[in-house]
Design a protein around this motif. Structure first.
Motif, short mmCIF file in Angstrom:
data_model
loop_
_atom_site.label_atom_id
_atom_site.label_comp_id
_atom_site.label_asym_id
_atom_site.label_seq_id
_atom_site.Cartn_x
_atom_site.Cartn_y
_atom_site.Cartn_z
N MET A 137 0.84 -1.21 0.00
CA MET A 137 0.00 0.00 0.00
C MET A 137 0.87 1.25 0.00
O MET A 137 2.02 1.23 0.41
N THR A 138 0.31 2.36 -0.43
CA THR A 138 1.02 3.63 -0.44
C THR A 138 0.74 4.38 0.85
O THR A 138 -0.05 3.96 1.68
N ALA A 139 1.42 5.52 0.99
CA ALA A 139 1.16 6.39 2.13
C ALA A 139 0.24 7.52 1.71
O ALA A 139 0.41 8.65 2.12
N ASP A 140 -0.71 7.21 0.87
CA ASP A 140 -1.61 8.22 0.31
C ASP A 140 -3.05 7.71 0.42
O ASP A 140 -3.58 7.11 -0.51
N LEU A 148 -9.70 12.62 6.39
CA LEU A 148 -8.62 13.14 5.55
C LEU A 148 -8.51 14.65 5.64
O LEU A 148 -7.43 15.22 5.50
N ALA A 149 -9.65 15.32 5.86
CA ALA A 149 -9.65 16.78 5.94
C ALA A 149 -9.10 17.29 7.27
O ALA A 149 -8.86 18.48 7.41
N ASP A 150 -8.92 16.39 8.22
CA ASP A 150 -8.41 16.77 9.54
C ASP A 150 -6.90 16.57 9.57
O ASP A 150 -6.41 15.44 9.62
N PRO A 151 -6.11 17.64 9.52
CA PRO A 151 -4.65 17.50 9.44
C PRO A 151 -4.04 16.81 10.65
O PRO A 151 -2.99 16.18 10.56
N ASP A 152 -4.70 16.91 11.82
CA ASP A 152 -4.14 16.29 13.02
C ASP A 152 -4.32 14.78 13.02
O ASP A 152 -3.50 14.05 13.58
N LEU A 153 -5.39 14.29 12.40
CA LEU A 153 -5.65 12.86 12.38
C LEU A 153 -5.04 12.17 11.16
O LEU A 153 -4.87 10.94 11.16
N ARG A 154 -4.70 12.94 10.16
CA ARG A 154 -4.19 12.36 8.91
C ARG A 154 -2.94 11.49 9.11
O ARG A 154 -2.81 10.45 8.44
N PRO A 155 -2.00 11.85 10.00
CA PRO A 155 -0.83 10.97 10.19
C PRO A 155 -1.21 9.55 10.64
O PRO A 155 -0.63 8.57 10.17
N ALA A 156 -2.18 9.44 11.53
CA ALA A 156 -2.61 8.12 11.99
C ALA A 156 -3.29 7.36 10.86
O ALA A 156 -3.09 6.15 10.68
N LEU A 157 -4.10 8.06 10.08
CA LEU A 157 -4.79 7.42 8.96
C LEU A 157 -3.76 6.92 7.94
O LEU A 157 -3.90 5.82 7.39
N THR A 158 -2.72 7.71 7.71
CA THR A 158 -1.68 7.31 6.77
C THR A 158 -0.98 6.04 7.23
O THR A 158 -0.68 5.16 6.42
N LEU A 159 -0.71 5.92 8.53
CA LEU A 159 -0.09 4.71 9.05
C LEU A 159 -0.94 3.49 8.76
O LEU A 159 -0.45 2.45 8.32
#
Length: 340
Positions: A1-4, A208-219
């Protein structure tokens, strides 16, 4: 999977923007459109016109604006909100070229429709498979208008011009080119939704629109088979465990672990449709301790076992050897669209 995660989800639901036509309008005109696709879009390449949608004040659209309609029964585009609308089929006028014509009759030798006095628009719809309802339709606003002054405006205008050129003067490869431009147009619309926080309902796009949660989602999207703990995900988002869990549920509509489980099952559905990976191998890849535990989780989410799901989406078509995908059949409900 990608980090996107955005690319992951668009690929998963087979999101595809299809430009089906466009129109030229001049003089006094008002046309009611009734989308038969779940997601419909109109992009203004030239001129300006009014957009009327139920429950909203009239909105003036100008060159470069793209309006996206999510399960909207009807909307009106017009030169003046005071003009009574005519249904799209009755409003069509004959004229040269591939674009529909509304309003004043056009003389074949009169090129006034190429000036700023005329409205030129491109229209299309967005195809999705059955997962698209959960991942995209359920969180997109009913109406999204990409503003001409947005950060994406220059790129969107370029794409609209390219699409108009490919539709108006077909050349070798025009269909292929238009398809690529259409996908980029869809991406710009979604980026605008993310950038401006237009999606307010809990769900994948809202996370995805939440910049603070996006790092966890990317993981979770980068390595869905890993047994991600709440502490790791909270640290990635620079939050305490309790604050992260509460905020993630508020924004996505489900706890982080439930989100990860659901994402794994969506990936499993795609693998069962498109590959010959065994159920046991799939269970291992997606982080399940056993084939049995994976099968139970899959059945709880999808309603059938992995094996039965695979057989159902690979049933040979009558009179042929090619399989018929269940998702392909369901996506037809989203794929039907009008001419413009």
């Amino acid at each position: 999977m990608t980090a996107d995660p955005l690319s992951d989800a668009l690929a998963l639901v087979r999101a595809r923007c299809v430009i089906t036509g466009g129109f030229i309008a001049s003089g006094d005109w008002s046309v009611r459109f009734r989308p038969s696709a779940a997601l419909k879009l109109k992009g203004l390449v030239r001129g300006r016109c009014w957009l009327l949608a139920a429950g909203r004040p009239p909105r003036l659209l100008t060159k470069g604006n793209v309006a996206t309609f999510n399960r909207v029964e009807s909307f009106v585009l017009c030169s003046d909100p005071a003009i009574p609308p005519v249904e799209e089929p009755e409003a069509l006028r004959p004229g040269p070229g591939p674009l529909d014509r509304f309003g004043a009759p056009h003389d074949r030798n009169d090129r006034a429709d190429e000036t700023e006095q005329a409205v030129v628009a491109i229209g299309g719809h967005i195809d999705l498979d059955r997962s698209g309802d959960e991942l995209l339709l359920s969180v997109l606003p009913r109406l999204t208008v990409l503003a001409g002054e947005s950060a994406e405006a220059d790129e969107v205008m370029r794409l609209l011009e390219q699409l108009l050129e490919e539709r108006s003067a077909p050349r070798p490869g025009s269909n292929f080119a238009a398809d690529q431009y259409a996908q980029l147009l869809l991406l710009q619309v979604l980026r605008a939704v993310l950038e401006h926080g237009s999606s307010s309902r809990p769900g994948w796009l809202t996370v995805l629109a939440d910049p603070d949660l996006r790092p966890a989602l990317t993981l979770m999207h980068t390595d869905p088979g890993r047994a991600w703990g709440l502490d790791e995900l909270a640290r990635a988002s620079a939050m305490s465990r309790s604050r992260f869990a509460t905020r993630f549920k508020q924004v996505s509509g489900q706890p982080p672990v439930a989100y990860l489980t659901r994402w794994r099952i969506r990936l499993a559905e795609r693998a069962l449709r498109e590959t010959d990976t065994t159920v046991a191998a799939l269970a291992s890849e997606l982080g399940y301790a056993s084939e049995s535990s994976f099968s139970h989780a899959f059945a709880r989410t999808v309603g059938v076992s992995p094996g039965r799901y695979r057989r159902s989406v690979r049933t040979p078509a009558p009179g042929g050897d090619h399989p018929v995908s269940e998702d392909h059949a369901v996506s037809g409900a989203y794929a039907v669209s009008g001419a413009s």
